[in-house]
Scaffold this motif. Structure first.
Motif, PDB file in Angstrom:
ATOM      1  N   PHE A  27      -3.826   8.803  -1.053  1.00 30.36           N
ATOM      2  CA  PHE A  27      -2.525   8.184  -0.797  1.00 30.36           C
ATOM      3  C   PHE A  27      -2.444   6.740  -1.294  1.00 30.36           C
ATOM      4  O   PHE A  27      -1.368   6.274  -1.669  1.00 30.36           O
ATOM      5  CB  PHE A  27      -2.197   8.234   0.700  1.00 30.36           C
ATOM      6  CG  PHE A  27      -1.734   9.587   1.160  1.00 30.36           C
ATOM      7  CD1 PHE A  27      -0.627  10.196   0.592  1.00 30.36           C
ATOM      8  CD2 PHE A  27      -2.410  10.256   2.163  1.00 30.36           C
ATOM      9  CE1 PHE A  27      -0.198  11.444   1.007  1.00 30.36           C
ATOM     10  CE2 PHE A  27      -1.988  11.507   2.589  1.00 30.36           C
ATOM     11  CZ  PHE A  27      -0.879  12.108   2.011  1.00 30.36           C
ATOM     12  N   ASP A  28      -3.565   6.022  -1.314  1.00 27.04           N
ATOM     13  CA  ASP A  28      -3.492   4.629  -1.762  1.00 27.04           C
ATOM     14  C   ASP A  28      -3.247   4.523  -3.266  1.00 27.04           C
ATOM     15  O   ASP A  28      -2.947   3.443  -3.776  1.00 27.04           O
ATOM     16  CB  ASP A  28      -4.735   3.841  -1.344  1.00 27.04           C
ATOM     17  CG  ASP A  28      -6.029   4.399  -1.929  1.00 27.04           C
ATOM     18  OD1 ASP A  28      -5.988   5.436  -2.627  1.00 27.04           O
ATOM     19  OD2 ASP A  28      -7.093   3.800  -1.677  1.00 27.04           O
ATOM     20  N   ARG A  29      -3.351   5.648  -3.983  1.00 23.79           N
ATOM     21  CA  ARG A  29      -3.073   5.679  -5.418  1.00 23.79           C
ATOM     22  C   ARG A  29      -1.724   6.322  -5.730  1.00 23.79           C
ATOM     23  O   ARG A  29      -1.418   6.601  -6.890  1.00 23.79           O
ATOM     24  CB  ARG A  29      -4.174   6.455  -6.156  1.00 23.79           C
ATOM     25  CG  ARG A  29      -5.549   5.827  -6.116  1.00 23.79           C
ATOM     26  CD  ARG A  29      -6.569   6.693  -6.872  1.00 23.79           C
ATOM     27  NE  ARG A  29      -6.051   7.138  -8.155  1.00 23.79           N
ATOM     28  CZ  ARG A  29      -5.789   8.414  -8.477  1.00 23.79           C
ATOM     29  NH1 ARG A  29      -5.993   9.383  -7.600  1.00 23.79           N
ATOM     30  NH2 ARG A  29      -5.318   8.734  -9.661  1.00 23.79           N
ATOM     31  N   TRP A  30      -0.914   6.524  -4.709  1.00 23.50           N
ATOM     32  CA  TRP A  30       0.318   7.293  -4.867  1.00 23.50           C
ATOM     33  C   TRP A  30       1.267   6.673  -5.899  1.00 23.50           C
ATOM     34  O   TRP A  30       1.711   7.333  -6.835  1.00 23.50           O
ATOM     35  CB  TRP A  30       0.999   7.410  -3.499  1.00 23.50           C
ATOM     36  CG  TRP A  30       2.304   8.140  -3.488  1.00 23.50           C
ATOM     37  CD1 TRP A  30       2.662   9.203  -4.256  1.00 23.50           C
ATOM     38  CD2 TRP A  30       3.420   7.858  -2.640  1.00 23.50           C
ATOM     39  NE1 TRP A  30       3.941   9.614  -3.939  1.00 23.50           N
ATOM     40  CE2 TRP A  30       4.422   8.806  -2.952  1.00 23.50           C
ATOM     41  CE3 TRP A  30       3.671   6.916  -1.641  1.00 23.50           C
ATOM     42  CZ2 TRP A  30       5.659   8.822  -2.303  1.00 23.50           C
ATOM     43  CZ3 TRP A  30       4.887   6.943  -0.987  1.00 23.50           C
ATOM     44  CH2 TRP A  30       5.866   7.884  -1.316  1.00 23.50           C
ATOM     45  N   LEU A  72       8.698   5.698   3.658  1.00 21.43           N
ATOM     46  CA  LEU A  72       7.331   5.919   3.179  1.00 21.43           C
ATOM     47  C   LEU A  72       6.989   4.965   2.044  1.00 21.43           C
ATOM     48  O   LEU A  72       5.886   4.408   1.988  1.00 21.43           O
ATOM     49  CB  LEU A  72       7.165   7.368   2.713  1.00 21.43           C
ATOM     50  CG  LEU A  72       7.012   8.435   3.792  1.00 21.43           C
ATOM     51  CD1 LEU A  72       7.053   9.826   3.160  1.00 21.43           C
ATOM     52  CD2 LEU A  72       5.711   8.251   4.565  1.00 21.43           C
ATOM     53  N   LEU A  73       7.933   4.769   1.137  1.00 21.04           N
ATOM     54  CA  LEU A  73       7.688   3.873   0.010  1.00 21.04           C
ATOM     55  C   LEU A  73       7.545   2.425   0.468  1.00 21.04           C
ATOM     56  O   LEU A  73       6.663   1.699  -0.005  1.00 21.04           O
ATOM     57  CB  LEU A  73       8.819   3.988  -1.014  1.00 21.04           C
ATOM     58  CG  LEU A  73       8.728   5.154  -1.988  1.00 21.04           C
ATOM     59  CD1 LEU A  73      10.003   5.259  -2.819  1.00 21.04           C
ATOM     60  CD2 LEU A  73       7.521   5.002  -2.910  1.00 21.04           C
ATOM     61  N   HIS A  76       4.149   2.024   1.995  1.00 20.20           N
ATOM     62  CA  HIS A  76       3.097   2.118   0.983  1.00 20.20           C
ATOM     63  C   HIS A  76       3.048   0.864   0.110  1.00 20.20           C
ATOM     64  O   HIS A  76       1.965   0.326  -0.154  1.00 20.20           O
ATOM     65  CB  HIS A  76       3.337   3.346   0.106  1.00 20.20           C
ATOM     66  CG  HIS A  76       2.374   3.460  -1.036  1.00 20.20           C
ATOM     67  ND1 HIS A  76       1.133   4.047  -0.918  1.00 20.20           N
ATOM     68  CD2 HIS A  76       2.459   3.031  -2.332  1.00 20.20           C
ATOM     69  CE1 HIS A  76       0.498   3.984  -2.074  1.00 20.20           C
ATOM     70  NE2 HIS A  76       1.281   3.376  -2.951  1.00 20.20           N
ATOM     71  N   LEU A  77       4.198   0.404  -0.337  1.00 15.94           N
ATOM     72  CA  LEU A  77       4.237  -0.750  -1.235  1.00 15.94           C
ATOM     73  C   LEU A  77       3.763  -2.018  -0.532  1.00 15.94           C
ATOM     74  O   LEU A  77       3.025  -2.822  -1.112  1.00 15.94           O
ATOM     75  CB  LEU A  77       5.652  -0.933  -1.783  1.00 15.94           C
ATOM     76  CG  LEU A  77       6.139   0.186  -2.712  1.00 15.94           C
ATOM     77  CD1 LEU A  77       7.638   0.066  -2.958  1.00 15.94           C
ATOM     78  CD2 LEU A  77       5.377   0.169  -4.034  1.00 15.94           C
ATOM     79  N   ASN A  80      -0.123  -1.567  -0.181  1.00 18.61           N
ATOM     80  CA  ASN A  80      -0.963  -1.378  -1.363  1.00 18.61           C
ATOM     81  C   ASN A  80      -0.600  -2.253  -2.556  1.00 18.61           C
ATOM     82  O   ASN A  80      -1.397  -2.381  -3.484  1.00 18.61           O
ATOM     83  CB  ASN A  80      -0.916   0.094  -1.792  1.00 18.61           C
ATOM     84  CG  ASN A  80      -1.553   1.019  -0.777  1.00 18.61           C
ATOM     85  OD1 ASN A  80      -2.767   1.162  -0.727  1.00 18.61           O
ATOM     86  ND2 ASN A  80      -0.720   1.644   0.052  1.00 18.61           N
ATOM     87  N   HIS A  81       0.586  -2.842  -2.545  1.00 21.16           N
ATOM     88  CA  HIS A  81       1.010  -3.673  -3.679  1.00 21.16           C
ATOM     89  C   HIS A  81       1.642  -4.980  -3.182  1.00 21.16           C
ATOM     90  O   HIS A  81       2.783  -5.310  -3.541  1.00 21.16           O
ATOM     91  CB  HIS A  81       1.993  -2.894  -4.561  1.00 21.16           C
ATOM     92  CG  HIS A  81       1.421  -1.633  -5.128  1.00 21.16           C
ATOM     93  ND1 HIS A  81       0.511  -1.629  -6.167  1.00 21.16           N
ATOM     94  CD2 HIS A  81       1.604  -0.333  -4.779  1.00 21.16           C
ATOM     95  CE1 HIS A  81       0.172  -0.377  -6.447  1.00 21.16           C
ATOM     96  NE2 HIS A  81       0.815   0.425  -5.623  1.00 21.16           N
ATOM     97  N   ARG A 241       4.283  15.309  -2.671  1.00 19.31           N
ATOM     98  CA  ARG A 241       3.848  15.213  -1.277  1.00 19.31           C
ATOM     99  C   ARG A 241       4.958  15.733  -0.379  1.00 19.31           C
ATOM    100  O   ARG A 241       6.143  15.518  -0.641  1.00 19.31           O
ATOM    101  CB  ARG A 241       3.443  13.787  -0.899  1.00 19.31           C
ATOM    102  CG  ARG A 241       4.525  12.751  -0.936  1.00 19.31           C
ATOM    103  CD  ARG A 241       3.994  11.360  -0.586  1.00 19.31           C
ATOM    104  NE  ARG A 241       3.524  11.262   0.791  1.00 19.31           N
ATOM    105  CZ  ARG A 241       3.064  10.130   1.335  1.00 19.31           C
ATOM    106  NH1 ARG A 241       2.978   9.027   0.593  1.00 19.31           N
ATOM    107  NH2 ARG A 241       2.669  10.104   2.590  1.00 19.31           N
TER     108      ARG A 241
END
Length: 311
Positions: A27-30, A72-73, A76-77, A80-81, A241
């Motif tokens: 998931f961290d590479r999504w 979710l985005l 995640h962003l 992770n970014h 996903r």
């Protein structure tokens, strides 16, 4: 001058064309973010402003699932970014852009999937299950690779893939894909696709009529014969996903464009060029016509052969 190396090289034999080829994805590479984030988002803004009906579709009743995608985005962003996406309350902002919602046409500012699309370089497609299978229920597709969002909207997978040799209704791959979608649970998966184009445009739509015309007339993409000057490799990194609440499936498509001549500076250029040529030679007539490579396959193979031989 430093030549940028391709991010992904699926033409090295790791991802063969016209195969399903799904692989597990952490998931961290999504989501992928690179130095083209701002220009890619600017191109999305342009397309939304000029042709919103061609790049965004949604069925009624999908807004909750769209919101699930956005949430979710955002999570995640932010996690992770953090260098490119900064937390802003329950939302994130792209560094250098601020709030991107105002950059959408007014009619789309309440559509969570459209808002999500201006946070990432990926295109976002929402698939929903019904008695026909998994259908395209909503989507932001600014960077199509030779297909039309309007034509595919509302269609189930087996009809979406109907033009693809060996993947149409009733074929074993079509049945396998539906079963894979059904079986997708908490994990994410990815696959790669690739093609050759004669420019560096991200927006590359193709209607069914245009596809038939291309397959019938088989035009060259390089009428001047200069592959070195014009050929670009178009790599699609696709992920799937299943959304935990709605149980819809989010299909993301990230486009990477690299000049074919960039392989000449790659440390593994001989192996890459040789594998690339072998995969082109392995395509049958239907596959070549589908990819629009019939007129240029031999020219591309010759170019790649020269690159491999000069290493």
């Amino acid at each position: 001058m430093t030549v940028r190396q391709p991010t992904h090289t699926p033409y090295d034999g790791s991802s063969k064309l016209f195969t399903i080829g799904l692989k597990p994805l952490e998931f961290d590479r999504w989501i992928e973010v690179d130095e083209f984030l701002l220009p890619h988002l600017a191109e999305k803004e342009r397309l939304y402003a000029e042709m919103p009906e061609k790049v965004f579709v949604e069925e009624g009743g999908t807004r909750d699932a769209q919101r699930e995608v956005l949430d979710l985005l955002v999570a995640h962003l932010a996690a992770n970014h953090p260098h490119t996406h900064r937390g802003a309350g329950s939302d994130v902002e792209v560094a250098g852009l601020g709030n991107t919602t105002d950059r959408l046409p007014p009619a789309l500012r309440e559509a969570p999937l459209a808002r999500a699309s201006l946070l990432v370089q990926e295109d976002l497609i929402l698939m929903r299950r019904d008695e026909r299978g998994w259908r395209l229920a909503a989507g932001s597709l600014c960077f199509p690779s030779s297909w039309s969002l309007q034509e595919k909207f509302g269609k189930p997978l087996q009809h979406i893939h109907e033009p693809v040799p060996g993947f149409g209704p009733g074929t074993r791959p079509a049945e396998l894909i539906n079963r894979m979608f059904d079986g997708l649970q908490g994990q994410a998966v990815e696959r790669f696709n690739w093609s050759i184009q004669a420019d560096d445009r991200l927006y590359h739509p193709l209607s069914n009529i245009e596809r038939v015309d291309r397959a019938t007339n088989r035009p060259s993409r390089f009428p001047d014969g200069d592959v070195n000057a014009h050929a670009f490799i178009r790599v699609e990194r696709q992920t799937l996903r299943k959304l935990p609440v709605s149980r819809d499936i989010l299909f993301t498509i990230r486009i990477h464009l690299d000049p074919l001549k960039a392989l000449d500076a790659h440390p593994d250029r001989a192996a890459l060029a040789a594998s690339f040529a072998q995969q082109l030679l392995a395509l049958d007539q239907q596959q070549l016509d589908y990819k629009g490579l019939t007129a240029d396959r031999d020219r591309l193979v010759e170019f790649l052969g020269g690159m491999a031989g000069s290493a």
